[in-house]
Design a protein around this motif. Structure first.
Motif, PDB file in Angstrom:
ATOM      1  N   GLU A 189       0.840  -1.198   0.000  1.00 43.11           N
ATOM      2  CA  GLU A 189       0.000   0.000   0.000  1.00 43.11           C
ATOM      3  C   GLU A 189       0.875   1.247   0.000  1.00 43.11           C
ATOM      4  O   GLU A 189       1.874   1.331   0.705  1.00 43.11           O
ATOM      5  N   SER A 213      -4.466  11.062  -7.041  1.00 41.69           N
ATOM      6  CA  SER A 213      -4.358  10.093  -5.946  1.00 41.69           C
ATOM      7  C   SER A 213      -5.195  10.530  -4.740  1.00 41.69           C
ATOM      8  O   SER A 213      -5.864   9.702  -4.107  1.00 41.69           O
ATOM      9  N   TRP A 214      -5.163  11.818  -4.417  1.00 37.65           N
ATOM     10  CA  TRP A 214      -6.000  12.311  -3.323  1.00 37.65           C
ATOM     11  C   TRP A 214      -7.477  12.044  -3.593  1.00 37.65           C
ATOM     12  O   TRP A 214      -8.211  11.567  -2.718  1.00 37.65           O
ATOM     13  N   ARG A 273      -8.304   8.383  -3.204  1.00 41.39           N
ATOM     14  CA  ARG A 273      -8.320   8.016  -1.795  1.00 41.39           C
ATOM     15  C   ARG A 273      -9.577   8.516  -1.092  1.00 41.39           C
ATOM     16  O   ARG A 273     -10.230   7.789  -0.343  1.00 41.39           O
ATOM     17  N   ALA A 281      -8.508   2.289  -3.237  1.00 43.12           N
ATOM     18  CA  ALA A 281      -7.167   2.001  -2.745  1.00 43.12           C
ATOM     19  C   ALA A 281      -6.152   2.131  -3.879  1.00 43.12           C
ATOM     20  O   ALA A 281      -6.505   2.042  -5.057  1.00 43.12           O
ATOM     21  N   ARG A 301      -7.397  10.325   7.004  1.00 45.32           N
ATOM     22  CA  ARG A 301      -6.712  11.233   6.074  1.00 45.32           C
ATOM     23  C   ARG A 301      -5.325  11.587   6.596  1.00 45.32           C
ATOM     24  O   ARG A 301      -4.360  11.607   5.849  1.00 45.32           O
ATOM     25  N   LEU A 330      -2.459   9.093   5.991  1.00 42.39           N
ATOM     26  CA  LEU A 330      -1.863   8.998   4.671  1.00 42.39           C
ATOM     27  C   LEU A 330      -0.592   9.827   4.531  1.00 42.39           C
ATOM     28  O   LEU A 330       0.143   9.693   3.549  1.00 42.39           O
TER      29      LEU A 330
END
Length: 321
Positions: free
Chosen positions: A162, A198-199, A202, A207, A315, A318
């Motif tokens: 991940e 990507s944000w 997510r 994923a 959040r 990450l």
């Protein structure tokens, strides 16, 4: 059989795009692999080289330089494959990339993207290849960075599956995930466009994972020069834009504070003849552009906060330290 569209964005890349396209043409896969070349109004022999290297490729001529973000989005819009593979025009596929990436992507319905392993094309003097990226991380000050940057190839073998985000130079994306979050943002032009996507993936609950067997060889920074005014301006602007849109408040504050302080320091150094005026000007212009984009970016933040599938703590988790 899954249809896979390999999107390659090119701008004046005649020197490298032939090798890139030939690697896709020669690539063996159990899936149907198609090439979509997006040409951002090149003024060199790129299209001639591309036609010779991949005569069956679909070619999208944008008529202007849309940057990487706009070019990728044009390629996605012109294709309809189940999976979109992004490949830099200065990168070449290593055998097994497509099958490894697609197998991982389709193995889990919650996966929106699989980021590959980018290795620098030129090995060290001892023959060891260095890692360009195994995905993207975000720091507490809002900086995006390539995970495992410049580690020896074998040192990255244990990198976690991940990862926060995908590297746009070599990644496979699920078409339905792209449709869900709106694809790439053309206004970013260059840099942080993969972080922005990507944000959104997510926050929408998708994923993102790393696949070691999905490997490419990459001529790093061939299209743009690190440290150039364009590089500095776009990185300064887009780091602030993307952080403002999606990052935890503490990250947003650090990003803006660090950039304001950097702008002031560079300005003073340049005025005293101790620093580059071009760099100081590029940072100042990047900051000014981000300030001008604040109303739009804050509206985007409110919209994604309402939609977010992540809690505040999720959040924050990450962010890399």
């Amino acid at each position: 059989m899954t249809t896979v569209d390999v999107v390659v964005v090119n701008w004046n890349g005649a020197e490298v795009v032939g090798d890139c396209l030939r690697s896709v043409v020669a690539h063996r896969s159990e899936h149907e692999v198609r090439i979509v070349l997006v040409d951002n109004d090149s003024r060199d022999d790129s299209l001639v080289v591309a036609r010779d290297a991949a005569p069956g490729a679909s070619v999208v001529r944008t008529g202007e330089n849309l940057g990487f973000a706009g070019g990728v989005q044009a390629g996605i819009a012109a294709s309809d494959g189940d999976v979109v593979v992004l490949l830099n025009n200065d990168a070449t596929l290593v055998a097994g990339f497509v099958d490894a990436a697609v197998a991982r992507l389709l193995g889990s319905p919650s996966l929106g993207a699989v980021t590959g392993r980018l290795l620098l094309l030129e090995p060290r003097a001892d023959g060891v290849r260095l890692i360009n990226s195994t995905g993207v991380e975000i720091t507490a000050s809002g900086n995006g960075r390539d995970r495992d940057w410049l580690r020896a190839e074998d040192e990255g073998s244990g990198s976690p599956r991940e990862v926060f985000g995908l590297c746009g130079g070599a990644a496979a994306l699920r078409r339905t995930a792209l449709d869900d979050v709106g694809g790439f943002d053309p206004t970013l032009f260059l840099y942080y466009e993969d972080t922005d996507l990507s944000w959104r993936l997510r926050l929408a609950g998708w994923a993102i994972e790393y696949e070691r067997e999905a490997t490419v060889l990459h001529r790093h920074a061939h299209s743009t020069v690190e440290g150039s005014p364009l590089f500095v301006r776009q990185n300064t602007r887009n780091r602030l834009v993307v952080a403002t849109r999606y990052a935890p408040p503490s990250v947003v504050l650090r990003a803006w504070a660090a950039t304001i302080v950097r702008t002031a320091r560079l300005g003073v150094s340049a005025s005293l003849g101790r620093g580059s005026r071009d760099t100081a000007r590029a940072v100042r212009r990047g900051l000014a552009s981000a300030v001008g984009a604040l109303p739009r970016d804050l509206a985007t933040r409110r919209r994604w906060n309402r939609r977010s599938a992540l809690s505040s703590s999720a959040r924050r988790s990450l962010i890399s330290r």
